[in-house]
Design a protein around this motif. Structure first.
Motif, PDB file in Angstrom:
ATOM      1  N   TYR A 304       0.842  -1.203   0.000  1.00  0.00           N
ATOM      2  CA  TYR A 304       0.000   0.000   0.000  1.00  0.00           C
ATOM      3  C   TYR A 304       0.880   1.257   0.000  1.00  0.00           C
ATOM      4  O   TYR A 304       1.076   1.888   1.045  1.00  0.00           O
ATOM      5  N   PRO A 305       1.438   1.618  -1.152  1.00  0.00           N
ATOM      6  CA  PRO A 305       2.330   2.786  -1.197  1.00  0.00           C
ATOM      7  C   PRO A 305       1.636   4.097  -0.841  1.00  0.00           C
ATOM      8  O   PRO A 305       2.302   5.069  -0.471  1.00  0.00           O
ATOM      9  N   ASN A 306       0.303   4.151  -0.941  1.00  0.00           N
ATOM     10  CA  ASN A 306      -0.424   5.383  -0.629  1.00  0.00           C
ATOM     11  C   ASN A 306      -1.083   5.344   0.746  1.00  0.00           C
ATOM     12  O   ASN A 306      -2.030   6.071   1.012  1.00  0.00           O
ATOM     13  N   LEU A 307      -0.559   4.503   1.620  1.00  0.00           N
ATOM     14  CA  LEU A 307      -1.078   4.424   2.979  1.00  0.00           C
ATOM     15  C   LEU A 307      -0.861   5.755   3.684  1.00  0.00           C
ATOM     16  O   LEU A 307       0.215   6.355   3.597  1.00  0.00           O
ATOM     17  N   ASN A 308      -1.897   6.213   4.367  1.00  0.00           N
ATOM     18  CA  ASN A 308      -1.820   7.499   5.070  1.00  0.00           C
ATOM     19  C   ASN A 308      -1.033   7.326   6.374  1.00  0.00           C
ATOM     20  O   ASN A 308      -1.575   6.964   7.411  1.00  0.00           O
ATOM     21  N   MET A 309       0.264   7.613   6.327  1.00  0.00           N
ATOM     22  CA  MET A 309       1.163   7.364   7.465  1.00  0.00           C
ATOM     23  C   MET A 309       1.219   8.583   8.388  1.00  0.00           C
ATOM     24  O   MET A 309       2.306   9.131   8.654  1.00  0.00           O
ATOM     25  N   ASN A 310       0.081   9.021   8.892  1.00  0.00           N
ATOM     26  CA  ASN A 310       0.094  10.153   9.807  1.00  0.00           C
ATOM     27  C   ASN A 310       0.436   9.688  11.229  1.00  0.00           C
ATOM     28  O   ASN A 310       0.580   8.489  11.502  1.00  0.00           O
ATOM     29  N   TYR A 372      -0.100 -14.876  16.645  1.00  0.00           N
ATOM     30  CA  TYR A 372      -1.288 -14.044  16.470  1.00  0.00           C
ATOM     31  C   TYR A 372      -2.431 -14.938  15.996  1.00  0.00           C
ATOM     32  O   TYR A 372      -2.221 -16.084  15.589  1.00  0.00           O
ATOM     33  N   ASN A 373      -3.658 -14.424  16.041  1.00  0.00           N
ATOM     34  CA  ASN A 373      -4.815 -15.206  15.609  1.00  0.00           C
ATOM     35  C   ASN A 373      -5.732 -14.347  14.738  1.00  0.00           C
ATOM     36  O   ASN A 373      -5.389 -13.211  14.384  1.00  0.00           O
ATOM     37  N   ASP A 374      -6.897 -14.868  14.407  1.00  0.00           N
ATOM     38  CA  ASP A 374      -7.835 -14.149  13.530  1.00  0.00           C
ATOM     39  C   ASP A 374      -8.279 -12.822  14.131  1.00  0.00           C
ATOM     40  O   ASP A 374      -8.539 -11.850  13.410  1.00  0.00           O
ATOM     41  N   PHE A 375      -8.386 -12.788  15.448  1.00  0.00           N
ATOM     42  CA  PHE A 375      -8.785 -11.558  16.139  1.00  0.00           C
ATOM     43  C   PHE A 375      -7.795 -10.433  15.852  1.00  0.00           C
ATOM     44  O   PHE A 375      -8.183  -9.304  15.537  1.00  0.00           O
ATOM     45  N   HIS A 376      -6.500 -10.752  15.918  1.00  0.00           N
ATOM     46  CA  HIS A 376      -5.475  -9.741  15.657  1.00  0.00           C
ATOM     47  C   HIS A 376      -5.469  -9.329  14.185  1.00  0.00           C
ATOM     48  O   HIS A 376      -5.305  -8.145  13.859  1.00  0.00           O
ATOM     49  N   LEU A 377      -5.659 -10.309  13.299  1.00  0.00           N
ATOM     50  CA  LEU A 377      -5.707 -10.000  11.867  1.00  0.00           C
ATOM     51  C   LEU A 377      -6.892  -9.094  11.538  1.00  0.00           C
ATOM     52  O   LEU A 377      -6.778  -8.178  10.723  1.00  0.00           O
ATOM     53  N   THR A 378      -8.009  -9.338  12.191  1.00  0.00           N
ATOM     54  CA  THR A 378      -9.196  -8.510  11.979  1.00  0.00           C
ATOM     55  C   THR A 378      -8.928  -7.071  12.398  1.00  0.00           C
ATOM     56  O   THR A 378      -9.230  -6.119  11.666  1.00  0.00           O
ATOM     57  N   LYS A 379      -8.370  -6.885  13.592  1.00  0.00           N
ATOM     58  CA  LYS A 379      -8.072  -5.539  14.083  1.00  0.00           C
ATOM     59  C   LYS A 379      -7.102  -4.818  13.150  1.00  0.00           C
ATOM     60  O   LYS A 379      -7.277  -3.646  12.827  1.00  0.00           O
ATOM     61  N   LEU A 380      -6.079  -5.538  12.712  1.00  0.00           N
ATOM     62  CA  LEU A 380      -5.066  -4.933  11.857  1.00  0.00           C
ATOM     63  C   LEU A 380      -5.644  -4.586  10.486  1.00  0.00           C
ATOM     64  O   LEU A 380      -5.326  -3.535   9.915  1.00  0.00           O
ATOM     65  N   THR A 381      -6.507  -5.438   9.960  1.00  0.00           N
ATOM     66  CA  THR A 381      -7.137  -5.172   8.664  1.00  0.00           C
ATOM     67  C   THR A 381      -7.999  -3.917   8.722  1.00  0.00           C
ATOM     68  O   THR A 381      -7.964  -3.072   7.820  1.00  0.00           O
ATOM     69  N   SER A 386      -8.897   1.543   7.109  1.00  0.00           N
ATOM     70  CA  SER A 386      -9.374   2.891   7.423  1.00  0.00           C
ATOM     71  C   SER A 386      -8.319   3.954   7.135  1.00  0.00           C
ATOM     72  O   SER A 386      -8.636   5.147   7.085  1.00  0.00           O
ATOM     73  N   SER A 387      -7.051   3.536   6.939  1.00  0.00           N
ATOM     74  CA  SER A 387      -5.973   4.500   6.716  1.00  0.00           C
ATOM     75  C   SER A 387      -5.505   4.544   5.258  1.00  0.00           C
ATOM     76  O   SER A 387      -4.541   5.240   4.949  1.00  0.00           O
ATOM     77  N   LEU A 388      -6.167   3.775   4.412  1.00  0.00           N
ATOM     78  CA  LEU A 388      -5.784   3.816   2.998  1.00  0.00           C
ATOM     79  C   LEU A 388      -6.160   5.165   2.405  1.00  0.00           C
ATOM     80  O   LEU A 388      -7.285   5.634   2.555  1.00  0.00           O
ATOM     81  N   HIS A 389      -5.209   5.780   1.747  1.00  0.00           N
ATOM     82  CA  HIS A 389      -5.424   7.111   1.173  1.00  0.00           C
ATOM     83  C   HIS A 389      -5.666   6.962  -0.325  1.00  0.00           C
ATOM     84  O   HIS A 389      -4.756   6.718  -1.108  1.00  0.00           O
TER      85      HIS A 389
END
Length: 478
Positions: A304-310, A372-381, A386-389
């Motif tokens: 994701y090169p356009n990730l909003n890295m604020n 890690y498990n599915d719970f962590h993957l869900t949170k990270l996803t 939400s930060s994709l620009h």
């Protein structure tokens, strides 16, 4: 758990998803029950519904949930119904009086026969309690298993039953505990989410009850730098206050246990600048975690090169890995981690979920001891999504059908993608590279083959599918 309650919960949740008539066939398919059962469920639930909520049943139309939007939510109704189940009443009795009754005495308290109670215990041990590695004993019924699992189970139980109102702990004053947590918020300049703060009050009450009964947890200092965490000193002060108020002894492990759940609960900073300073200080103390985060971000940026890295995104990524390490330090928390969003995210954010999973798998090769498990993957996803620009772009839509279909598809795409995409449907001449450039078109969306050299073409179905929308979003990221 009570079968009737589980079906009633699914039934109400389904009816509340949309304000429309649900056909009996539709409900039968979703819940796996007959139309007679649906009528029975509707009749039973209707007796428990507050004013402002009504279930209408019509042979010709199906079932409709009529709800005043200013009245109670369906979640509140479900919580009230949950507290009335045999399962909850039994678990509540075992929490306060477990081990005090014989099987026969407990059955009398529950207004049921001894044989029925024993049958219920067998069912709970084999199904509901098994995922927590817990069981209920028979001779003098009480909850047995790892103490952290017992506390986590009751934390979830009371959180579900009293999610919005009420306080089940008669020996502890809610206002006192709530104020102690407010003091921590003020000290750290944070504010817990409303439900998180409420559940933390339950947590403290559960710890007090279990310690008062002589139960304790054991947590190693070697698995996580507890004393460097931002909640260590607040938890130490909280423990001192609780010891004075309730005349109990709280060990270092009890402090670590509370610290783990205060740290992983959801909160925000009042002051953004303080948030930045806190994270800078934590990074300087925990260099290994800092390296982990940087490694993951480098992998993420390749996808994701356009990730909003604020600053906020970086802080949330730091927080995610800190919470991941805390979960790893207490394996019982890792085992019990779950989220009702897992299935939704895996389905609705499938592409992002898979891409984040690949990044995390590659990251894990450098840090194989961290699980890690599915719970962590869900949170990270959700965090990454939400930060994709998305870049604001202009697309021309080519649909080889009549204009009504073309405008309908344009509206669908606009609704799904949002303001980042401007859709042009006005080009009437043959589509060429020159015309595309004249109209400042960035890419073309089409359901028929299009040959262009200057801009990319995203091929879609006549009525776009989820995969089509994901492909359009990917074009916006380039």
């Amino acid at each position: 758990m009570d079968k009737d309650f589980l079906i009633a919960r699914e039934f109400l949740t389904l009816l509340d998803t949309e304000q429309r008539w649900f056909t009996l066939a539709e409900i039968e398919k979703k819940l796996g029950v007959s139309d007679k059962t649906i009528s029975k469920i509707s009749e039973g639930i209707s007796k428990q519904l507050p004013s402002g909520i009504k279930i209408e049943v019509s042979r010709g139309k199906g079932v409709f949930l009529q709800r005043d939007r200013r009245n109670k939510t369906v979640s509140e109704v479900i919580s009230t119904m949950f507290k009335q189940t045999t399962f909850f009443r039994l678990m509540d009795l075992l929490f306060t009086d477990g081990g005090r009754f014989t099987l026969e005495e407990l059955a009398e308290e529950m207004f049921m026969s001894s044989s029925s109670l024993k049958k219920l215990i067998v069912q709970l041990n084999n199904h509901v309690l098994k995922p927590y590695n817990l069981r209920i004993t028979y001779s003098s019924p009480s909850m047995k298993g790892n103490e952290i699992n017992i506390r986590y189970f009751y934390w979830k139980l009371y959180g579900d039953a009293y999610e919005f109102a009420g306080w089940p702990f008669t020996k502890v004053n809610f206002d006192v505990i709530n104020q102690l947590i407010s003091n921590i918020e003020e000290e750290k300049n944070i504010v817990y989410f409303i439900n998180s703060k409420r559940r933390l009050s339950f947590l403290v009450a559960i710890v007090l009850e279990r310690v008062n009964k002589g139960e304790s947890v054991t947590i190693s200092e070697r698995n996580y730098p507890w004393k460097q965490g931002m909640f260590y000193f607040p938890m130490t002060n909280l423990a001192k206050m609780l010891q004075q108020m309730f005349a109990i002894e709280l060990s270092q492990s009890e402090i670590f246990f509370m610290q783990s759940l205060f740290s992983t609960s959801q909160y925000n900073y009042y002051d953004h600048s303080i948030m930045v300073k806190v994270k800078e200080a934590e990074r300087s103390k925990n260099k290994l975690e800092h390296q982990m985060v940087d490694r993951f971000l480098s992998l993420l940026l390749k996808v994701y090169p356009n990730l909003n890295m604020n600053e906020r995104f970086l802080w949330e990524i730091d927080e995610f890995f800190d919470k991941l390490l805390i979960d790893n330090a207490i394996p019982e928390l890792m085992l019990n981690s779950n989220n009702n969003l897992n299935t939704y995210v895996q389905k609705e954010c499938q592409q992002n979920y898979q891409e984040v999973q690949i990044c995390l798998q590659e990251w894990n090769t450098a840090y194989p001891v961290v699980t890690y498990n599915d719970f962590h993957l869900t949170k990270l996803t959700l965090l990454v999504s939400s930060s994709l620009h998305y870049k604001s772009k202009k697309a021309f839509l080519v649909i080889g059908e009549e204009f009504s279909i073309q405008h309908y598809v344009a509206k669908l795409i606009k609704k799904e993608i949002g303001d980042e995409l401007t859709i042009n449907t006005s080009i009437m001449k043959g589509l060429t590279d020159e015309i595309v450039q004249q109209h400042n078109i960035d890419f073309v969306i089409s359901n028929i083959p299009v040959t262009l050299k200057t801009v990319p073409v995203v091929i879609i179905s006549t009525i776009p599918t989820k995969r089509d929308f994901d492909n359009i979003r990917k074009e916006l990221l380039l």
